[in-house]
Each structure stands twice: as C-alpha cells, then as structure tokens.
Write a protein that holds these residues in place. Structure first.
Motif, PDB file in Angstrom:
ATOM      1  N   ARG A 108       0.798  -1.110   0.059  1.00  0.00           N
ATOM      2  CA  ARG A 108       0.583  -0.218  -0.336  1.00  0.00           C
ATOM      3  C   ARG A 108       0.948   1.278  -0.121  1.00  0.00           C
ATOM      4  O   ARG A 108       0.572   2.307  -0.758  1.00  0.00           O
ATOM      5  CB  ARG A 108      -0.622   0.345   1.395  1.00  0.00           C
ATOM      6  CG  ARG A 108      -1.803   1.324   1.485  1.00  0.00           C
ATOM      7  CD  ARG A 108      -2.430   1.256   2.608  1.00  0.00           C
ATOM      8  NE  ARG A 108      -3.559   2.026   2.052  1.00  0.00           N
ATOM      9  CZ  ARG A 108      -4.712   2.331   1.477  1.00  0.00           C
ATOM     10  NH1 ARG A 108      -5.363   1.226   1.508  1.00  0.00           N
ATOM     11  NH2 ARG A 108      -5.412   3.472   2.598  1.00  0.00           N
ATOM     12  N   ALA A 109       1.790   1.239   0.705  1.00  0.00           N
ATOM     13  CA  ALA A 109       2.650   2.326   0.690  1.00  0.00           C
ATOM     14  C   ALA A 109       3.224   3.108  -0.012  1.00  0.00           C
ATOM     15  O   ALA A 109       3.080   4.030  -0.584  1.00  0.00           O
ATOM     16  CB  ALA A 109       3.740   2.481   1.696  1.00  0.00           C
ATOM     17  N   ALA A 110       3.834   2.031  -0.529  1.00  0.00           N
ATOM     18  CA  ALA A 110       4.915   1.699  -2.606  1.00  0.00           C
ATOM     19  C   ALA A 110       3.814   2.256  -3.291  1.00  0.00           C
ATOM     20  O   ALA A 110       4.315   2.667  -4.597  1.00  0.00           O
ATOM     21  CB  ALA A 110       5.698   0.435  -2.709  1.00  0.00           C
ATOM     22  N   ALA A 111       2.981   1.775  -3.565  1.00  0.00           N
ATOM     23  CA  ALA A 111       1.360   2.115  -4.107  1.00  0.00           C
ATOM     24  C   ALA A 111       1.449   3.188  -4.466  1.00  0.00           C
ATOM     25  O   ALA A 111       0.990   4.084  -4.719  1.00  0.00           O
ATOM     26  CB  ALA A 111       0.241   0.972  -4.407  1.00  0.00           C
ATOM     27  N   ARG A 112       1.244   3.843  -3.527  1.00  0.00           N
ATOM     28  CA  ARG A 112       0.641   5.133  -2.963  1.00  0.00           C
ATOM     29  C   ARG A 112       1.932   6.161  -3.426  1.00  0.00           C
ATOM     30  O   ARG A 112       1.505   7.246  -4.002  1.00  0.00           O
ATOM     31  CB  ARG A 112       0.099   5.973  -1.264  1.00  0.00           C
ATOM     32  CG  ARG A 112      -1.320   4.511  -1.508  1.00  0.00           C
ATOM     33  CD  ARG A 112      -1.643   5.598  -0.021  1.00  0.00           C
ATOM     34  NE  ARG A 112      -1.327   6.604   0.606  1.00  0.00           N
ATOM     35  CZ  ARG A 112      -2.802   7.265   0.549  1.00  0.00           C
ATOM     36  NH1 ARG A 112      -3.847   6.180   0.170  1.00  0.00           N
ATOM     37  NH2 ARG A 112      -3.386   8.655   0.679  1.00  0.00           N
ATOM     38  N   ALA A 113       3.130   5.638  -3.087  1.00  0.00           N
ATOM     39  CA  ALA A 113       4.162   7.004  -3.472  1.00  0.00           C
ATOM     40  C   ALA A 113       4.545   6.573  -4.730  1.00  0.00           C
ATOM     41  O   ALA A 113       4.084   7.819  -5.184  1.00  0.00           O
ATOM     42  CB  ALA A 113       5.257   6.059  -2.685  1.00  0.00           C
ATOM     43  N   GLU A 114       3.962   5.810  -4.892  1.00  0.00           N
ATOM     44  CA  GLU A 114       4.514   5.857  -6.617  1.00  0.00           C
ATOM     45  C   GLU A 114       3.193   6.283  -7.735  1.00  0.00           C
ATOM     46  O   GLU A 114       2.990   7.155  -8.687  1.00  0.00           O
ATOM     47  CB  GLU A 114       4.468   4.186  -7.940  1.00  0.00           C
ATOM     48  CG  GLU A 114       4.162   4.530  -8.856  1.00  0.00           C
ATOM     49  CD  GLU A 114       6.171   4.386  -9.390  1.00  0.00           C
ATOM     50  OE1 GLU A 114       5.987   4.653 -10.462  1.00  0.00           O
ATOM     51  OE2 GLU A 114       6.876   5.031  -8.011  1.00  0.00           O
ATOM     52  N   ALA A 115       1.953   6.459  -6.993  1.00  0.00           N
ATOM     53  CA  ALA A 115       0.794   6.383  -8.175  1.00  0.00           C
ATOM     54  C   ALA A 115       0.696   8.372  -7.236  1.00  0.00           C
ATOM     55  O   ALA A 115       0.535   9.118  -8.656  1.00  0.00           O
ATOM     56  CB  ALA A 115      -0.559   6.704  -6.738  1.00  0.00           C
ATOM     57  N   ALA A 116       1.621   8.809  -6.279  1.00  0.00           N
ATOM     58  CA  ALA A 116       1.192  10.443  -6.010  1.00  0.00           C
ATOM     59  C   ALA A 116       2.255  10.753  -6.954  1.00  0.00           C
ATOM     60  O   ALA A 116       2.343  11.968  -7.113  1.00  0.00           O
ATOM     61  CB  ALA A 116       2.217  11.250  -4.377  1.00  0.00           C
ATOM     62  N   ARG A 117       3.530  10.046  -7.114  1.00  0.00           N
ATOM     63  CA  ARG A 117       4.799  10.308  -7.933  1.00  0.00           C
ATOM     64  C   ARG A 117       3.836  10.870  -9.844  1.00  0.00           C
ATOM     65  O   ARG A 117       4.589  11.417 -10.863  1.00  0.00           O
ATOM     66  CB  ARG A 117       6.207   9.084  -8.138  1.00  0.00           C
ATOM     67  CG  ARG A 117       7.284   9.884  -9.199  1.00  0.00           C
ATOM     68  CD  ARG A 117       7.855   8.687  -9.307  1.00  0.00           C
ATOM     69  NE  ARG A 117       7.537   7.974 -10.218  1.00  0.00           N
ATOM     70  CZ  ARG A 117       7.841   7.899 -11.461  1.00  0.00           C
ATOM     71  NH1 ARG A 117       8.391   9.020 -11.910  1.00  0.00           N
ATOM     72  NH2 ARG A 117       7.549   6.397 -11.873  1.00  0.00           N
ATOM     73  N   TRP A 118       3.134  10.060 -10.314  1.00  0.00           N
ATOM     74  CA  TRP A 118       2.629  10.375 -11.255  1.00  0.00           C
ATOM     75  C   TRP A 118       1.452  11.115 -11.511  1.00  0.00           C
ATOM     76  O   TRP A 118       1.590  11.538 -12.014  1.00  0.00           O
ATOM     77  CB  TRP A 118       1.659   8.735 -11.372  1.00  0.00           C
ATOM     78  CG  TRP A 118       2.930   7.767 -12.723  1.00  0.00           C
ATOM     79  CD1 TRP A 118       3.509   6.761 -11.435  1.00  0.00           C
ATOM     80  CD2 TRP A 118       3.472   7.757 -13.356  1.00  0.00           C
ATOM     81  NE1 TRP A 118       4.299   6.089 -12.571  1.00  0.00           N
ATOM     82  CE2 TRP A 118       4.037   6.545 -13.873  1.00  0.00           C
ATOM     83  CE3 TRP A 118       2.756   8.720 -14.395  1.00  0.00           C
ATOM     84  CZ2 TRP A 118       4.765   6.651 -15.482  1.00  0.00           C
ATOM     85  CZ3 TRP A 118       3.663   8.215 -16.234  1.00  0.00           C
ATOM     86  CH2 TRP A 118       4.227   7.761 -16.814  1.00  0.00           C
TER      87      TRP A 118
END
Length: 349
Positions: A108-118
C-alpha cells in the motif's frame, strides 16, 4: 520488442481480420466508422475477447494463439484509458492511480508513493485527495492516464480518450497527452474516430472498414492519398476512381476530369472542396474542368459553407458566406462547378 497482432475474431455475422504491428515507442491510431471493428480489436488486444484465429505476440511472448494459448487481461502487461475513464467514484485520485499497482501485489505505502509521483507528472499533485466527482473532464482524463501508466505497461490502449471533453479542454489535453505519449517507451494503440486526434498524436494510422484494414501509413501520406470514400471524407477531400489516358481521366461513376499530371491506367483523383468554384453559367477562362451540378444540400462549417452537389461527378464545394448570398443558393438550384487541373492530384489506385 515488436507487437505483432493478427486479429481474427468472429462475432455472429461480423468478422474482424486485421493485422497490426506496433514498434516500441510508436503510437498507432486505429480509425474507422462505427461498426468497423475498432472496439473488437481493442478488446482482443486487452484480453477481454479471445481470438478465433491468428495470434497476438509481444516479442517472444504469446498472448493469444488459439486454441493453445490465451493469457487473460489480468496477466497481460497493459494499461487502458477508456472513453469515460471509469475512475472509482469512492476512491481519491491517488487511490485510483494506486489501484493497478495494488492489484499487482505492490504494498500500500509503495503503491501510494508511486501514484503520487505519477499525479505530479501529470500536473495533479494538488488534487491527490480529490474524488472523481470534483475533477474536471481534463483532470479526470489525466488521472486515468496516470493510472494506466503507473504499472509500467508494455502496451497502452487508449479508447477514444478525448471524446468526453469539450472543444476548449480537448485542445489543451490533446497537447498534454501528446507530451506523455512521446515519453512512453512502450507500444501505444489509440482507437479514435477523430481525424485530428489521430493526425496530431499518432506516428502511423491504420484505417479499418468492415473488419479489414483498407489503408495504413504515416498521417501525412494517408491525408494526401486517401484510398476509400471514408478516408477521403475523414481528411476533407473529394475522391474519384477512374482510368487515366494522359491528362484525361474517365471516372468510374460517370464524367471525366482533366488533370495536370499525365497518367495511365486505374487511378485515384483528389482535390479539396475549397478548389471548387460555383458559377451561375459555364465559366470562361482558366478552369479546365466545368460541369453542370444541382445543389443537393447546404451545411454551415465553421467560417465556410459546404455545398453538396449532384452531377457527373458529384462534388463537395466549400464556399464563403458571400458566395452563398451572391448565388442565393438553395437545394435544387442548377449551377456550374469548376476545378482547375492544377488543383487535382492523381495517384495509382
């Protein structure tokens, strides 16, 4: 890795039989009238519809080779942007973008961080917590694009991605989408009915009619040399088929045209509606093609008026409002159409 798709799908009376090749970093636009098979092709590539024959291969990976191989949608490295974006209404923008990553097992944390980057890459960092209902059409489109790209797909499928936008928003979002597609290293297939979207965004056009590819090539080449009535209408040209004998072309549907470039055998002849002059009597002087026509219809097109004319051959003419007023154009009026030979273009059919 090159994407090779030999798409053969039988659905009731409809048959799709089309071959597509997409290189890495290339944007291919698939165009065609309603019922041509565009959506069927997209669904087959996405793994939502199995092939009846043919194959889909990306490099050395087989995605669909009936009857031995069928890789379902969730096992294909694809990203899809739908016409209506299909964002999850109960999730925020960042959660929408993270969804595909979470579905692929990213924490979850990694997915949200990558989503924020996009979201930052598409200029929506400030809207990360916003729900879809609060976003404009252009913003929703960018969230959908970020969601599709966040998983690092090998194939990006765009299904009429700008169709839901108003004209003003579309201009800006088209330019923005083009920038992201230029940076995307994978394969992109854009399904659209809009010639401007295709011409601006695609490296190559593939035109489908009745389930078959009728023309393909670079946008400029397709625009200059249409091969079917649909393509000619798409790019705004009058198109005729005939047999050339020097500078005279006998048209298949009746009538003749004089052209500037000598040719022999079966040819296409094209010229733009703006090249057609309308006159109350047979014109004298430079036009070398003049024939009787009858006004069949009159349509307003932006700053010009398009006049549909019956005759041998029938023709479309784009004229000014002043010309409409001077000639007092009405359906049923008889006129003369004139086109200079130098305005025509001839190429083998």
């Amino acid at each position: 890795m090159t994407l090779h798709a030999d798409l053969r799908v039988a659905r009731g009376a409809f048959r799709l039989d089309a071959r597509l090749v997409v290189e890495p970093g290339e944007v291919v636009a698939l165009l065609g009238p309603n019922g041509a098979g565009k959506s069927t092709a997209l669904r087959a590539l996405a793994g939502l519809l199995p092939l009846s024959g043919g194959h889909i291969r990306l490099g050395g990976q087989a995605w669909d080779v009936p009857p031995e191989v069928f890789r379902p949608a969730e096992r294909r490295p694809i990203g899809v942007v739908f016409q209506d974006y299909l964002l999850f209404a109960h999730l925020s923008a960042v959660e929408n973008v993270a969804f595909g990553l979470r579905a692929r097992g990213v924490r979850r944390a990694a997915a949200r961080a990558e989503a924020a980057r996009w979201l930052d890459r598409v200029g929506l960092a400030a809207h990360a917590k916003a729900k879809p209902r609060t976003l404009s059409g252009g913003q929703a489109q960018r969230v959908a694009l970020a969601r599709a790209l966040a998983t690092g797909p090998d194939l990006l499928l765009l299904d009429e991605p700008l169709a839901a936008l108003d004209a003003a928003t579309r201009l800006h979002v088209r330019a923005e989408l083009g920038r992201h597609l230029r940076d995307f290293p994978g394969h992109t297939l854009l399904v659209t009915h809009d010639p401007l979207d295709a011409m601006v965004l695609a490296d190559r056009l593939v035109v489908l009619e009745h389930g078959e590819v009728v023309q393909e090539g670079a946008p400029a080449e397709v625009a200059r040399r249409p091969r079917t009535d649909y393509v000619a209408d798409l790019v705004g040209l009058n198109l005729y088929r005939g047999t050339a004998h020097g500078t005279t072309v006998s048209l298949d549907a009746g009538g003749t045209l004089t052209v500037a470039e000598p040719a022999t055998g079966p040819v296409h002849v094209v010229f733009p509606p703006t090249a057609v002059g309308l006159h109350p009597a047979r014109p004298a002087g430079s036009p070398r093609n003049a024939w009787r026509v009858t006004v069949a219809g009159i349509e307003r097109h932006a700053h010009t008026t398009r006049v549909r004319l019956d005759g041998e051959p029938p023709v479309l003419a784009d004229v000014t409002t002043a010309t409409v007023a001077d000639l007092r154009l009405r359906p049923g009026d008889e006129l003369w159409a004139a086109v200079k030979a130098t305005e025509t273009r001839v190429y083998p059919s």
